[in-house]
Design a protein around this motif. Sequence first.
Motif, PDB file in Angstrom:
ATOM      1  N   ALA A   1       0.832  -1.201   0.000  1.00 54.66           N
ATOM      2  CA  ALA A   1       0.000   0.000   0.000  1.00 54.66           C
ATOM      3  C   ALA A   1       0.865   1.250   0.000  1.00 54.66           C
ATOM      4  N   ALA A   2       0.459   2.225  -0.814  1.00 50.37           N
ATOM      5  CA  ALA A   2       1.141   3.518  -0.827  1.00 50.37           C
ATOM      6  C   ALA A   2       0.427   4.506   0.088  1.00 50.37           C
ATOM      7  N   ASN A   3      -0.769   4.124   0.526  1.00 48.88           N
ATOM      8  CA  ASN A   3      -1.576   4.948   1.424  1.00 48.88           C
ATOM      9  C   ASN A   3      -1.341   4.497   2.868  1.00 48.88           C
ATOM     10  N   LYS A   4      -1.071   5.446   3.766  1.00 46.90           N
ATOM     11  CA  LYS A   4      -0.726   5.094   5.142  1.00 46.90           C
ATOM     12  C   LYS A   4      -1.881   4.408   5.874  1.00 46.90           C
ATOM     13  N   THR A   5      -3.092   4.851   5.620  1.00 46.86           N
ATOM     14  CA  THR A   5      -4.246   4.235   6.280  1.00 46.86           C
ATOM     15  C   THR A   5      -4.384   2.772   5.899  1.00 46.86           C
ATOM     16  N   LEU A   6      -4.255   2.484   4.593  1.00 46.67           N
ATOM     17  CA  LEU A   6      -4.325   1.092   4.134  1.00 46.67           C
ATOM     18  C   LEU A   6      -3.146   0.289   4.676  1.00 46.67           C
ATOM     19  N   ALA A   7      -1.980   0.938   4.751  1.00 43.90           N
ATOM     20  CA  ALA A   7      -0.805   0.251   5.273  1.00 43.90           C
ATOM     21  C   ALA A   7      -1.007  -0.139   6.734  1.00 43.90           C
ATOM     22  N   LYS A   8      -1.637   0.736   7.517  1.00 45.92           N
ATOM     23  CA  LYS A   8      -1.911   0.435   8.925  1.00 45.92           C
ATOM     24  C   LYS A   8      -2.875  -0.740   9.052  1.00 45.92           C
ATOM     25  N   GLU A   9      -3.859  -0.797   8.144  1.00 44.46           N
ATOM     26  CA  GLU A   9      -4.782  -1.928   8.151  1.00 44.46           C
ATOM     27  C   GLU A   9      -4.043  -3.226   7.884  1.00 44.46           C
ATOM     28  N   GLN A  10      -3.107  -3.180   6.927  1.00 46.10           N
ATOM     29  CA  GLN A  10      -2.325  -4.373   6.615  1.00 46.10           C
ATOM     30  C   GLN A  10      -1.400  -4.742   7.770  1.00 46.10           C
ATOM     31  N   GLU A  11      -0.838  -3.731   8.433  1.00 40.88           N
ATOM     32  CA  GLU A  11       0.011  -3.967   9.597  1.00 40.88           C
ATOM     33  C   GLU A  11      -0.762  -4.720  10.682  1.00 40.88           C
ATOM     34  N   ALA A  12      -2.009  -4.290  10.916  1.00 38.95           N
ATOM     35  CA  ALA A  12      -2.834  -4.938  11.934  1.00 38.95           C
ATOM     36  C   ALA A  12      -3.145  -6.388  11.564  1.00 38.95           C
ATOM     37  N   LEU A  13      -3.382  -6.648  10.264  1.00 42.85           N
ATOM     38  CA  LEU A  13      -3.669  -8.010   9.811  1.00 42.85           C
ATOM     39  C   LEU A  13      -2.468  -8.927  10.009  1.00 42.85           C
ATOM     40  N   ILE A  14      -1.285  -8.431   9.655  1.00 45.30           N
ATOM     41  CA  ILE A  14      -0.065  -9.238   9.812  1.00 45.30           C
ATOM     42  C   ILE A  14       0.194  -9.518  11.281  1.00 45.30           C
ATOM     43  N   LYS A  15       0.022  -8.506  12.131  1.00 44.40           N
ATOM     44  CA  LYS A  15       0.240  -8.674  13.570  1.00 44.40           C
ATOM     45  C   LYS A  15      -0.717  -9.719  14.142  1.00 44.40           C
ATOM     46  N   THR A  16      -1.984  -9.662  13.708  1.00 44.76           N
ATOM     47  CA  THR A  16      -2.982 -10.632  14.184  1.00 44.76           C
ATOM     48  C   THR A  16      -2.598 -12.047  13.791  1.00 44.76           C
ATOM     49  N   ASP A  17      -2.144 -12.229  12.532  1.00 41.47           N
ATOM     50  CA  ASP A  17      -1.738 -13.561  12.069  1.00 41.47           C
ATOM     51  C   ASP A  17      -0.538 -14.073  12.849  1.00 41.47           C
ATOM     52  N   LEU A  18       0.394 -13.178  13.181  1.00 42.45           N
ATOM     53  CA  LEU A  18       1.562 -13.583  13.969  1.00 42.45           C
ATOM     54  C   LEU A  18       1.145 -14.017  15.368  1.00 42.45           C
ATOM     55  N   MET A  19       0.210 -13.307  15.957  1.00 43.57           N
ATOM     56  CA  MET A  19      -0.283 -13.658  17.293  1.00 43.57           C
ATOM     57  C   MET A  19      -1.034 -14.985  17.281  1.00 43.57           C
ATOM     58  N   LYS A  20      -1.706 -15.276  16.170  1.00 48.73           N
ATOM     59  CA  LYS A  20      -2.430 -16.544  16.045  1.00 48.73           C
ATOM     60  C   LYS A  20      -1.492 -17.705  15.737  1.00 48.73           C
ATOM     61  N   GLY A  21      -0.275 -17.387  15.281  1.00 50.01           N
ATOM     62  CA  GLY A  21       0.683 -18.436  14.933  1.00 50.01           C
ATOM     63  C   GLY A  21       0.383 -19.119  13.627  1.00 50.01           C
ATOM     64  N   ILE A  22      -0.179 -18.371  12.674  1.00 48.50           N
ATOM     65  CA  ILE A  22      -0.552 -18.982  11.389  1.00 48.50           C
ATOM     66  C   ILE A  22       0.329 -18.509  10.235  1.00 48.50           C
ATOM     67  N   VAL A  23       1.369 -17.700  10.536  1.00 48.67           N
ATOM     68  CA  VAL A  23       2.282 -17.248   9.494  1.00 48.67           C
ATOM     69  C   VAL A  23       3.377 -18.305   9.334  1.00 48.67           C
ATOM     70  N   LYS A  24       3.472 -18.869   8.146  1.00 50.23           N
ATOM     71  CA  LYS A  24       4.428 -19.944   7.910  1.00 50.23           C
ATOM     72  C   LYS A  24       5.865 -19.432   7.893  1.00 50.23           C
ATOM     73  N   SER A  25       6.758 -20.273   8.361  1.00 49.76           N
ATOM     74  CA  SER A  25       8.182 -19.970   8.289  1.00 49.76           C
ATOM     75  C   SER A  25       8.623 -19.970   6.836  1.00 49.76           C
ATOM     76  N   ASP A  26       9.637 -19.154   6.532  1.00 50.30           N
ATOM     77  CA  ASP A  26      10.151 -19.122   5.156  1.00 50.30           C
ATOM     78  C   ASP A  26      10.603 -20.491   4.712  1.00 50.30           C
ATOM     79  N   GLY A  27      11.116 -21.286   5.654  1.00 47.07           N
ATOM     80  CA  GLY A  27      11.592 -22.619   5.312  1.00 47.07           C
ATOM     81  C   GLY A  27      10.467 -23.546   4.918  1.00 47.07           C
ATOM     82  N   VAL A  28       9.300 -23.370   5.549  1.00 46.44           N
ATOM     83  CA  VAL A  28       8.145 -24.208   5.228  1.00 46.44           C
ATOM     84  C   VAL A  28       7.564 -23.835   3.876  1.00 46.44           C
ATOM     85  N   ARG A  29       7.494 -22.506   3.638  1.00 44.09           N
ATOM     86  CA  ARG A  29       6.941 -22.065   2.360  1.00 44.09           C
ATOM     87  C   ARG A  29       7.793 -22.541   1.193  1.00 44.09           C
ATOM     88  N   GLY A  30       9.076 -22.567   1.444  1.00 44.93           N
ATOM     89  CA  GLY A  30      10.036 -23.204   0.548  1.00 44.93           C
ATOM     90  C   GLY A  30       9.955 -22.881  -0.923  1.00 44.93           C
TER      91      GLY A  30
END
Length: 364
Positions: A41-70
């Motif tokens: 996102a080039a828009n800060k508001t949209l970027a903040k929304e994406q930041e919140a989504l990534i943070k939520t996924d990290l807290m849930k433990g559903i973001v795959k390791s780079d090694g798993v994504r392979g």
Amino acid sequence: MGLTKRKDGYYVEFSVLDDGKTLALARNIAGAKLKRWKTGAANKTLAKEQEALIKTDLMKGIVKSDGVRGQAPLTFAQWAKEYVRIEEVVGLRSYTERCQRIEQILVPFFGKKLLPDIAVKDVEEWRKQRRTKRGQAAQATVNVDHNILKHMLKHAMKRDLLTRNVAALVASPKPKNARDRVLEPKEWERLYNAAPEWFRPVLLTAYHTGMRLEEILGLTWDRVDVDKGRIFLKGELTKNGEDREVPMTPSLRQALQMLRDKDGVTRIKGFVFLKDGKRITHSYRTVQQVCLEAKIEKFVFHDLRHCAVTNLADAGVDTETIMKIVGHSSVEMFLRYRKIKAEKLDAAMDSLNTLITRRQAVVV
């Protein structure tokens, strides 16, 4: 940690622990490393929304390791080939048209891009080009393609090919495409008489029942009960996916009976509407030619649905019954198809004036 703006948009960083399978949010913990994500996102508001989504996924433990994504990221074109083979997608009523739209509209623009590199600004640029290029597409058409793009990226996320659906972050403005074209009785007569014989039953069915074109052309004889005057539509043919029972007028019953018996035998299987013994797959050019010959302007086949709704209402049929017949799920949609003619408005004012005059006479 937090957002960082670069030339190609905003990035976000989080401190994470990598156990080789998933990434977990970890602040001030030994062994944690800083990892950066491109928000797209080039828009800060949209970027903040994406930041919140990534943070939520990290807290849930559903973001795959780079090694798993392979595996190396797929290009959009590569993913498109896999997407159209997904069982859920193959089973869609609009599968053939969807494949054409992907090949002709989406792949030419997004095809060479890696899936993770598709950004919000890319989707916005694609929409802009579709709306401003010569022979620009209608807003509703762009929205249809946009929904397909969102569905494709949604399935890519399910398969861990993406961590975000950038198409879902871009708004799809509601199109201003309401129509109110209703044929006058003489126009309908000219249209019907100008049509080729094989096409007249199609027009008559639409004019008398308000059925959609795809519902009519997909109709088979086993779903038509001429004796009882009923057409039974399977959910796979209807827009909302629900079965619908459509009553027939005596005129339509007679026309369908003649159509079924015209070759000397009673057909009980196969498609109802044929041209040269083959199923009719489209009729847009036929409608254009007939309208040109009958001198009918600004008319499309779907307007026959408006005609049916308006004629039913003018005949005194209540709103709930009309909605049941034509398959409208909301009064709002019904009102888009119901046209109130000027003479009815004038008559309403005359009735109001009569009422007021009578009341005044009583008071005097």
